[in-house]
Scaffold this motif. Structure first.
Motif, PDB file in Angstrom:
ATOM      1  N   SER A 551       0.826  -1.198   0.000  1.00  0.00           N
ATOM      2  CA  SER A 551       0.000   0.000   0.000  1.00  0.00           C
ATOM      3  C   SER A 551       0.867   1.258   0.000  1.00  0.00           C
ATOM      4  CB  SER A 551      -0.927  -0.011   1.222  1.00  0.00           C
ATOM      5  OG  SER A 551      -1.867   1.031   1.145  1.00  0.00           O
ATOM      6  N   TRP A 552       1.952   1.243   0.782  1.00  0.00           N
ATOM      7  CA  TRP A 552       2.878   2.386   0.770  1.00  0.00           C
ATOM      8  C   TRP A 552       3.478   2.568  -0.619  1.00  0.00           C
ATOM      9  CZ3 TRP A 552       5.879   0.016   5.476  1.00  0.00           C
ATOM     10  CH2 TRP A 552       5.059   0.069   6.604  1.00  0.00           C
ATOM     11  N   TYR A 553       3.821   1.454  -1.241  1.00  0.00           N
ATOM     12  CA  TYR A 553       4.385   1.507  -2.597  1.00  0.00           C
ATOM     13  C   TYR A 553       3.431   2.236  -3.545  1.00  0.00           C
ATOM     14  CZ  TYR A 553       5.879  -0.225  -7.214  1.00  0.00           C
ATOM     15  OH  TYR A 553       6.278  -0.321  -8.534  1.00  0.00           O
ATOM     16  N   TYR A 554       2.195   1.770  -3.604  1.00  0.00           N
ATOM     17  CA  TYR A 554       1.256   2.369  -4.554  1.00  0.00           C
ATOM     18  C   TYR A 554       0.981   3.836  -4.232  1.00  0.00           C
ATOM     19  CZ  TYR A 554       0.155  -1.961  -7.003  1.00  0.00           C
ATOM     20  OH  TYR A 554       0.232  -3.089  -7.789  1.00  0.00           O
ATOM     21  N   GLN A 555       0.748   4.143  -2.969  1.00  0.00           N
ATOM     22  CA  GLN A 555       0.407   5.511  -2.622  1.00  0.00           C
ATOM     23  C   GLN A 555       1.593   6.468  -2.818  1.00  0.00           C
ATOM     24  OE1 GLN A 555      -2.414   6.075   0.825  1.00  0.00           O
ATOM     25  NE2 GLN A 555      -1.899   3.935   1.185  1.00  0.00           N
ATOM     26  N   SER A 556       2.799   6.002  -2.524  1.00  0.00           N
ATOM     27  CA  SER A 556       3.962   6.875  -2.705  1.00  0.00           C
ATOM     28  C   SER A 556       4.249   7.094  -4.188  1.00  0.00           C
ATOM     29  CB  SER A 556       5.187   6.294  -1.991  1.00  0.00           C
ATOM     30  OG  SER A 556       5.562   5.045  -2.542  1.00  0.00           O
ATOM     31  N   PHE A 557       4.123   6.041  -4.997  1.00  0.00           N
ATOM     32  CA  PHE A 557       4.350   6.203  -6.433  1.00  0.00           C
ATOM     33  C   PHE A 557       3.297   7.133  -7.040  1.00  0.00           C
ATOM     34  CE2 PHE A 557       7.664   3.293  -6.209  1.00  0.00           C
ATOM     35  CZ  PHE A 557       8.171   2.950  -7.446  1.00  0.00           C
ATOM     36  N   LEU A 558       2.049   6.968  -6.647  1.00  0.00           N
ATOM     37  CA  LEU A 558       0.995   7.821  -7.188  1.00  0.00           C
ATOM     38  C   LEU A 558       1.142   9.267  -6.709  1.00  0.00           C
ATOM     39  CD1 LEU A 558      -1.981   5.335  -6.842  1.00  0.00           C
ATOM     40  CD2 LEU A 558      -0.991   6.172  -8.981  1.00  0.00           C
ATOM     41  N   THR A 559       1.635   9.454  -5.486  1.00  0.00           N
ATOM     42  CA  THR A 559       1.894  10.807  -5.000  1.00  0.00           C
ATOM     43  C   THR A 559       2.958  11.488  -5.853  1.00  0.00           C
ATOM     44  OG1 THR A 559       1.271  10.263  -2.719  1.00  0.00           O
ATOM     45  CG2 THR A 559       2.703  12.156  -3.029  1.00  0.00           C
ATOM     46  N   GLU A 560       4.032  10.769  -6.147  1.00  0.00           N
ATOM     47  CA  GLU A 560       5.077  11.342  -6.992  1.00  0.00           C
ATOM     48  C   GLU A 560       4.586  11.544  -8.428  1.00  0.00           C
ATOM     49  OE1 GLU A 560       8.196  12.468  -5.949  1.00  0.00           O
ATOM     50  OE2 GLU A 560       7.085  12.237  -4.079  1.00  0.00           O
ATOM     51  N   MET A 561       3.685  10.687  -8.873  1.00  0.00           N
ATOM     52  CA  MET A 561       3.078  10.891 -10.183  1.00  0.00           C
ATOM     53  C   MET A 561       2.296  12.201 -10.226  1.00  0.00           C
ATOM     54  SD  MET A 561       0.075   8.676 -12.048  1.00  0.00           S
ATOM     55  CE  MET A 561       1.013   7.164 -12.174  1.00  0.00           C
TER      56      MET A 561
END
Length: 625
Positions: A551-561
């Motif tokens: 979940s951290w992976y997806y949310q952090s990647f989408l935040t940087e996106m």
């Protein structure tokens, strides 16, 4: 190597730079009001009670469609584009059945189909627990309750465009199973265990071939709009070549799958080939492996450069693609020709065949079918970042690494330019592209598709130069001719470690998006990204479901996106999570990329925490049209 300064300048500006400082930093949200320096806490007693409350919320299903959008004429109006097709159907191959088919006179009958399977050294063939399509059942509300929120959450206030594509992805060879059922003939992935006896075969996988309706029901119930899947070539054309019969059962299956996706309010995207080249292209199954040190490019030979019965892979693949597009282009809005073709390329002829087959299908779709949907091709590349961004040699190595993997295809497709020097210097047997080739290939993708799972730290070869490595076929660092590491110049690892090669590298992801956008000048779709939590398969079910690192992976990647979209001016049009369920990862089930668990005995699926939070992250930030 010599870089094109104007083309590569934006990427240079986007590289990570280490800024030295000392001491802890004051939280940015506290600086404006100076509260960190002036406030003094006060202490008091009060009546205690358990007053904390939890909000119970359920996932929101995709609404049923009120109309159907068509992207091309129906098959009846397109059948003249794939003339003289004949359809038939076959039974299942089962080595335990002793009664052989009697249609030995038919070159495309059951006897011929069974002979393709019987010729393989498969001694442990097994079947799943299903033999027919399973009717879907509604998902109970109890399964759709969002998990308890975690304390730390993204703090940004950015939004996704209303048209942003949120999807989940899977590939046939990794989820379908039923590999010898209803006419399908052998493919590359079916024989991987011959060379790795300790690995698990793909014979059963997730039994999605029979459970696809329930899988789609579960995805739609979570509110996901796009479902990305691949179709096995040999499920449609068991004997592969033009002029051989089309499998009616295969067409009916994927026709029903597409219609079921649409009926659930979702949209289907189809990949024509995802690591499952028909095995008929290989004179010997040992030819499927690319031996290191022999000058090969990828890991497995996907036969792009080969012929079968004097028909080239390119011509046969284009025929297959035309058959599929003619049947489904009216209802499918997005098509991908190849998945990560660099990893299946043996030599320069392989690259040439991929480029030209892709371009031919693009022109067929746009000019012959008059399709109004979109076409692209998926690329792999774990973004290479320089070990020391202030060291020109490290920066050059990173450019070499990335351009070899991306510009080899993307220069001709997106820019109408020749292969990059990184490719031409390394692959001595590359096929030159003429001016007419470049004119034909240029512009044959409607957006840039990338599978950016992680980053890798890059530096030049330790005892050689990139140029010397590129000229030495046996060099151990070929074909990329750079050192890859997970250590930054500071001595720290590049990110949080997963079960496999994936590290959590969200800030590099933002840099990557800037590199892609400014280099290839095209809208970007993230067609796969995901994270296999370390040791997840060894945990109890309840702990697998509460998969915080994913979940951290997806949310952090989408935040940087979102930062790339709003702060860097990058156009990102969608993201597809890999994968919608734990699956067969080319010989293993231990690397669990899924946002659902799969019970390998019962095939029961369960939603993981990351699935809820992935969807919630996007939909809570989506602009309303």
């Amino acid at each position: 190597m010599t870089l094109r300064p104007l083309l590569m300048l934006p990427a240079v500006l986007a590289q990570q730079v280490y800024v030295p400082t000392s001491g802890p930093s004051v939280p940015s949200q506290c600086v404006a009001n100076n509260s960190y320096a002036t406030s003094i806490p006060s202490h008091s007693f009060q009546e205690f009670s358990f007053t904390q409350s939890e909000t119970v919320r359920t996932a929101t299903s995709v609404p049923a469609p009120t109309s159907t959008t068509l992207y091309a004429p129906p098959y009846d109006s397109l059948s003249h584009l794939v003339p003289n097709l004949t359809t038939t159907q076959w039974g299942n191959w089962d080595p335990s059945v002793t009664q052989a088919p009697t249609d030995t006179h038919n070159p495309y009958g059951n006897a011929s189909r069974n002979a393709l399977w019987s010729a393989l050294p498969i001694s442990d063939f097994t079947r799943g627990i299903y033999s027919a399509t399973v009717s879907p059942t509604p998902i109970p509300t109890s399964e759709l309750v969002l998990p308890p929120p975690e304390y730390f959450k993204p703090q940004d206030c950015y939004t996704f465009p209303s048209s942003f594509m949120l999807g989940v992805a899977g590939s046939a060879c990794q989820i379908e199973g039923a590999i010898a059922d209803e006419g399908r003939t052998p493919v590359l992935t079916d024989v991987l265990t011959v060379y790795s006896p300790d690995t698990s075969p793909d014979y059963v996988a997730n039994e999605n071939y029979y459970l696809y309706k329930q899988d789609i029901e579960r995805i739609a119930s979570m509110g996901v709009k796009y479902y990305s899947f691949s179709v096995p070539w040999t499920r449609i054309l068991p004997f592969v070549l033009p002029g051989t019969p089309v499998n009616k059962q295969g067409l009916d299956h994927y026709n029903d799958l597409v219609n079921f996706v649409l009926g659930k309010g979702m949209l289907p995207t189809i990949t024509l080939i995802h690591s499952d080249t028909p095995l008929q292209f290989y004179p010997n199954i040992s030819d499927t492996v690319i031996v290191p040190g022999t000058g090969g490019i990828g890991y497995l030979d996907s036969a792009f450069q080969r012929s079968y019965n004097n028909v080239s892979f390119e011509d046969a693949f284009v025929h297959y693609g035309k058959v599929l597009m003619a049947h489904f282009a009216d209802r499918v809005p997005i098509w991908f020709t190849f998945n990560e073709p660099l990893l299946g390329a043996r030599n320069g002829k392989s690259i040439d065949a991929v480029l030209k087959a892709h371009a031919r299908l693009y022109h067929f779709y746009k000019e012959d079918i008059n399709g109004t949907g979109k076409i692209s091709i998926k690329f792999n590349n774990n973004f290479g970042v320089p070990r020391d961004p202030q060291n020109p040699a490290d920066v050059d190595a990173a450019h070499h690494f990335n351009s070899f993997q991306l510009a080899t295809f993307a220069n001709p497709i997106f820019l109408g330019k020749d292969y990059p020097p990184s490719y031409k210097d390394t692959v001595q047997d590359y096929v030159p592209l003429s001016a007419s080739d470049l004119a034909y290939i240029n512009g044959t993708a409607d957006f840039f598709s990338i599978d950016p799972y992680t980053a890798t730290v890059v530096s030049p070869p330790p005892n050689s130069t990139i140029k010397d490595c590129a000229a030495t076929i046996s060099h151990p660092l070929r074909p990329y001719c750079v050192m890859q590491s997970t250590m930054t110049a500071t001595g720290w690892g590049i990110g949080y470690r997963s079960q496999s090669y994936v590290y959590m590298t969200p800030t590099y992801f933002r840099t990557y998006l800037s590199y892609l956008w400014n280099t290839f000048r095209s809208p970007i779709a993230i067609t796969e990204f995901g994270f296999p939590v370390f040791g997840e398969g060894e945990k109890t079910l309840v702990d697998q479901l509460f998969d915080s690192p994913r979940s951290w992976y997806y949310q952090s990647f989408l935040t940087e996106m979102l930062k790339a979209i709003w702060e860097d001016g990058v156009q990102v049009i969608g993201a597809f999570a890999w994968s919608f369920a734990d699956n067969w990862e080319f010989g293993h089930f231990e690397a669990q990329f899924g946002i659902q668990t799969v019970n390998r005995t019962t095939q029961e699926r369960r939603y993981k925490k990351s699935f809820f939070e992935l969807v919630d992250f996007v939909e809570s930030r989506r602009q309303r049209a």
